[in-house]
Design a protein around this motif. Structure first.
Motif, PDB file in Angstrom:
ATOM      1  N   UNK A   8      23.004  20.341  52.563  1.00 42.07           N
ATOM      2  CA  UNK A   8      23.207  21.631  53.221  1.00 42.07           C
ATOM      3  C   UNK A   8      24.456  21.640  54.096  1.00 42.07           C
ATOM      4  N   UNK A   9      24.745  20.535  54.759  1.00 48.75           N
ATOM      5  CA  UNK A   9      25.855  20.472  55.713  1.00 48.75           C
ATOM      6  C   UNK A   9      27.211  20.412  55.021  1.00 48.75           C
ATOM      7  N   UNK A  10      27.271  19.755  53.885  1.00 50.67           N
ATOM      8  CA  UNK A  10      28.554  19.538  53.214  1.00 50.67           C
ATOM      9  C   UNK A  10      28.648  20.256  51.868  1.00 50.67           C
ATOM     10  N   UNK A  11      27.670  20.001  50.999  1.00 52.53           N
ATOM     11  CA  UNK A  11      27.781  20.488  49.620  1.00 52.53           C
ATOM     12  C   UNK A  11      27.661  22.006  49.514  1.00 52.53           C
ATOM     13  N   UNK A  12      26.716  22.590  50.243  1.00 53.40           N
ATOM     14  CA  UNK A  12      26.539  24.039  50.144  1.00 53.40           C
ATOM     15  C   UNK A  12      27.759  24.804  50.665  1.00 53.40           C
ATOM     16  N   UNK A  13      28.285  24.505  51.865  1.00 58.46           N
ATOM     17  CA  UNK A  13      29.505  25.207  52.285  1.00 58.46           C
ATOM     18  C   UNK A  13      30.669  25.010  51.317  1.00 58.46           C
ATOM     19  N   UNK A  14      30.787  23.780  50.799  1.00 58.74           N
ATOM     20  CA  UNK A  14      31.897  23.479  49.886  1.00 58.74           C
ATOM     21  C   UNK A  14      31.845  24.352  48.641  1.00 58.74           C
ATOM     22  N   UNK A  15      30.659  24.409  47.996  1.00 58.36           N
ATOM     23  CA  UNK A  15      30.572  25.184  46.753  1.00 58.36           C
ATOM     24  C   UNK A  15      30.670  26.679  47.029  1.00 58.36           C
ATOM     25  N   UNK A  16      30.131  27.140  48.167  1.00 54.41           N
ATOM     26  CA  UNK A  16      30.232  28.561  48.499  1.00 54.41           C
ATOM     27  C   UNK A  16      31.680  28.985  48.726  1.00 54.41           C
ATOM     28  N   UNK A  17      32.415  28.198  49.502  1.00 54.24           N
ATOM     29  CA  UNK A  17      33.811  28.536  49.772  1.00 54.24           C
ATOM     30  C   UNK A  17      34.652  28.473  48.492  1.00 54.24           C
ATOM     31  N   UNK A  18      34.458  27.427  47.700  1.00 54.64           N
ATOM     32  CA  UNK A  18      35.247  27.281  46.467  1.00 54.64           C
ATOM     33  C   UNK A  18      34.981  28.435  45.513  1.00 54.64           C
ATOM     34  N   UNK A  19      33.688  28.743  45.271  1.00 57.06           N
ATOM     35  CA  UNK A  19      33.350  29.803  44.326  1.00 57.06           C
ATOM     36  C   UNK A  19      33.876  31.158  44.799  1.00 57.06           C
ATOM     37  N   UNK A  20      33.727  31.456  46.099  1.00 60.29           N
ATOM     38  CA  UNK A  20      34.143  32.773  46.574  1.00 60.29           C
ATOM     39  C   UNK A  20      35.665  32.917  46.573  1.00 60.29           C
ATOM     40  N   UNK A  21      36.381  31.857  46.900  1.00 58.70           N
ATOM     41  CA  UNK A  21      37.849  31.921  46.856  1.00 58.70           C
ATOM     42  C   UNK A  21      38.331  32.142  45.426  1.00 58.70           C
ATOM     43  N   UNK A  22      37.701  31.461  44.473  1.00 56.15           N
ATOM     44  CA  UNK A  22      38.050  31.662  43.062  1.00 56.15           C
ATOM     45  C   UNK A  22      37.772  33.106  42.646  1.00 56.15           C
ATOM     46  N   UNK A  23      36.622  33.636  43.057  1.00 56.81           N
ATOM     47  CA  UNK A  23      36.271  35.021  42.730  1.00 56.81           C
ATOM     48  C   UNK A  23      37.292  36.004  43.302  1.00 56.81           C
ATOM     49  N   UNK A  24      37.686  35.802  44.549  1.00 53.69           N
ATOM     50  CA  UNK A  24      38.654  36.698  45.188  1.00 53.69           C
ATOM     51  C   UNK A  24      39.984  36.677  44.430  1.00 53.69           C
ATOM     52  N   UNK A  25      40.417  35.490  44.052  1.00 52.41           N
ATOM     53  CA  UNK A  25      41.683  35.375  43.304  1.00 52.41           C
ATOM     54  C   UNK A  25      41.585  36.082  41.952  1.00 52.41           C
ATOM     55  N   UNK A  26      40.478  35.841  41.230  1.00 58.11           N
ATOM     56  CA  UNK A  26      40.305  36.459  39.913  1.00 58.11           C
ATOM     57  C   UNK A  26      40.202  37.978  40.019  1.00 58.11           C
ATOM     58  N   UNK A  27      39.514  38.467  41.037  1.00 61.16           N
ATOM     59  CA  UNK A  27      39.447  39.920  41.238  1.00 61.16           C
ATOM     60  C   UNK A  27      40.828  40.481  41.535  1.00 61.16           C
ATOM     61  N   UNK A  28      41.608  39.762  42.343  1.00 58.13           N
ATOM     62  CA  UNK A  28      42.942  40.227  42.666  1.00 58.13           C
ATOM     63  C   UNK A  28      43.854  40.313  41.456  1.00 58.13           C
ATOM     64  N   UNK A  29      43.687  39.399  40.527  1.00 57.52           N
ATOM     65  CA  UNK A  29      44.547  39.334  39.342  1.00 57.52           C
ATOM     66  C   UNK A  29      44.057  40.258  38.221  1.00 57.52           C
ATOM     67  N   UNK A  30      42.720  40.363  38.051  1.00 55.32           N
ATOM     68  CA  UNK A  30      42.181  40.970  36.829  1.00 55.32           C
ATOM     69  C   UNK A  30      41.493  42.315  37.011  1.00 55.32           C
ATOM     70  N   UNK A  31      41.043  42.645  38.215  1.00 52.14           N
ATOM     71  CA  UNK A  31      40.147  43.797  38.385  1.00 52.14           C
ATOM     72  C   UNK A  31      40.870  44.984  39.015  1.00 52.14           C
ATOM     73  N   UNK A  32      40.570  46.177  38.498  1.00 48.18           N
ATOM     74  CA  UNK A  32      41.058  47.398  39.116  1.00 48.18           C
ATOM     75  C   UNK A  32      40.033  48.512  38.923  1.00 48.18           C
TER      76      UNK A  32
END
Length: 458
Positions: A8-32
């Motif tokens: 919970x202290x390390x793995x959950x924040x890590x995967x949440x931040x990584x996944x959401x940053x990837x999503x934000x980038x993909x939305x910025x590039x691909x979504x309108x």
């Protein structure tokens, strides 16, 4: 620090931040925005606001959204010490899945000039995909870490989008309410995952794999929300007008008939004639599942009630007789009984859809045949061939769900994802700050954690 705490202290924040940053980038590039949402495009087309799809679809979206976050979340709060996790992890994985689903479904259905165009209908479709993930969550409830659940959601959403594209676009089946693409897929994917994650020593947590009075009452809240809004769920993306009206009505009567047969069967199979809250919480909803595929077809209120009546019987028999066999013989530890509520009623719904489609004629549908079965209306295919398409789609869905669940199950077995130990399953306090309501329980949990840590160190 225990392994669960590290998770919970390390793995959950890590995967949440990584996944959401990837999503934000993909939305910025691909979504309108789509045409109904983009200010420039909308006014260029000289449409009035009344014609905007938002006004037709948003009420249905609201209802579906309530089902996803309140209905599914509270339905799974029946476990006595897993209520925080049931609602909380439902909230977490649904929030991720709807974003990822927007991209995955967009790749297959909504790309124009290299962009994914989104509007209120894509929001509904993303919620549908999320619903399938939450069905699978019910099968592994209490036995998985939030990191495992996010990883499962990532793969399942992708496979859902692939299956949906094959079934609806390649094969050409109709499945407005998702008996196949949502319920059957989610159930059998989740069942396969939980089979691969089988725990031979789960009896160490057996005393927590049960309900208490107030937890079953909370779960019933989820049932009532799902029951009330299911007509919106099944009709949310059907064509405007009579198709949508018919779908909501068919679902309405199917659910009502289903509830009556659920109560009857629950009392009938009990040795003392008392109702079982587990049966009512789940079986009463099966009518919505079973009428999903055929809901927009000319099933008639009479036919809808027959489907609902049968759908209410099947889950009760499943909980009473089939679930223990699946666990003992096939090693399938289905926490919520998703096979009974979503799996078997979903298959029933697919079969009903195939039969109803094969009987479609111009005499029955009139000009509306073009809305429900455009290929049959134009003479491109016969009604019987459309029925075959429906049956083929069920087989495709089962195949992708079982194979996908098998692969994802083995991925989730990797130790890096931090699954809880057998002795700490169905327990909120390994993931949440829980108010100290039971000193004895807290001491017992500390002793179990110490014992687990000693085993790991040795």
């Amino acid at each position: 620090m225990t392994d669960a705490a590290t998770n919970m202290r390390v793995k959950l924040p890590l995967i949440c931040f990584i996944l959401e940053i990837i999503l934000i980038i993909l939305f910025g590039v691909l979504v309108q925005y789509d045409m109904d949402t983009d200010s420039k495009e909308w006014h260029h087309m000289n449409h009035t606001d009344y014609h905007n799809d938002f006004y037709y679809r948003y009420p249905s979206f609201q209802d579906v959204h309530v089902m996803i976050f309140i209905g599914f979340g509270f339905l799974m709060t029946f476990l006595q010490r897993y209520g925080f996790s049931s609602v909380g992890f439902n909230f977490l994985i649904a929030s991720f899945a709807l974003q990822w689903a927007t991209l995955m479904q967009g790749f297959f259905h909504g790309m124009h000039a290299g962009k994914i165009h989104i509007g209120v209908e894509s929001m509904i479709n993303a919620d549908f995909c999320t619903g399938s993930v939450l069905i699978s969550f019910g099968a592994v409830l209490g036995k998985t870490s939030p990191v495992q659940l996010l990883v499962m959601a990532m793969f399942e959403v992708t496979l859902f989008a692939v299956n949906e594209f094959i079934v609806l676009s390649v094969v050409g089946a109709k499945d407005a309410g998702g008996s196949m693409t949502i319920h059957t897929f989610g159930a059998y994917f989740g069942l396969t995952v939980t089979r691969i994650l089988y725990r031979p020593n789960l009896d160490k947590s057996k005393h927590k794999n049960s309900s208490v009075y107030h937890s079953d009452l909370f779960a019933m809240i989820g049932t009532i929300y799902l029951w009330m809004f299911w007509p919106s769920f099944n009709s949310a993306i059907t064509a405007h007008g009579d198709d949508q009206h018919r779908t909501a009505m068919n679902t309405y009567y199917s659910l009502a008939a289903c509830t009556i047969s659920s109560y009857a069967m629950s009392a009938l199979v009990a040795h003392d004639g008392k109702l079982d809250m587990v049966h009512i919480q789940n079986a009463a909803l099966a009518g919505g599942v079973a009428v999903g595929t055929a809901g927009e077809m000319m099933l008639t209120p009479f036919g809808s009630m027959i489907v609902g009546f049968l759908a209410g019987i099947i889950p009760v028999l499943g909980y009473k007789y089939l679930s223990p066999i699946l666990e003992e013989k096939l090693k399938i530890q289905d926490t919520c009984g998703v096979h009974n509520l979503h799996g078997m009623p979903g298959v029933l719904g697919a079969i009903v859809g195939a039969i109803t489609a094969s009987l479609a004629t111009k005499d029955i549908y009139g000009d509306g045949l073009a809305d429900v079965f455009p290929d049959v209306s134009t003479g491109e295919v016969t009604a019987s061939f459309q029925g075959s398409r429906q049956a083929i789609s069920l087989a495709v869905t089962l195949g992708i769900a079982l194979l996908g669940g098998l692969i994802v199950g083995f991925i989730l077995k990797l130790p890096v994802f931090g699954a809880p130990s057998d002795a700490l399953c169905f327990e909120d306090s390994i993931h949440w700050e829980v108010p100290g309501d039971e000193e004895g329980h807290d001491e017992q949990l500390t002793a179990v954690r110490t014992e687990e840590d000693e085993k790991l160190n040795s």
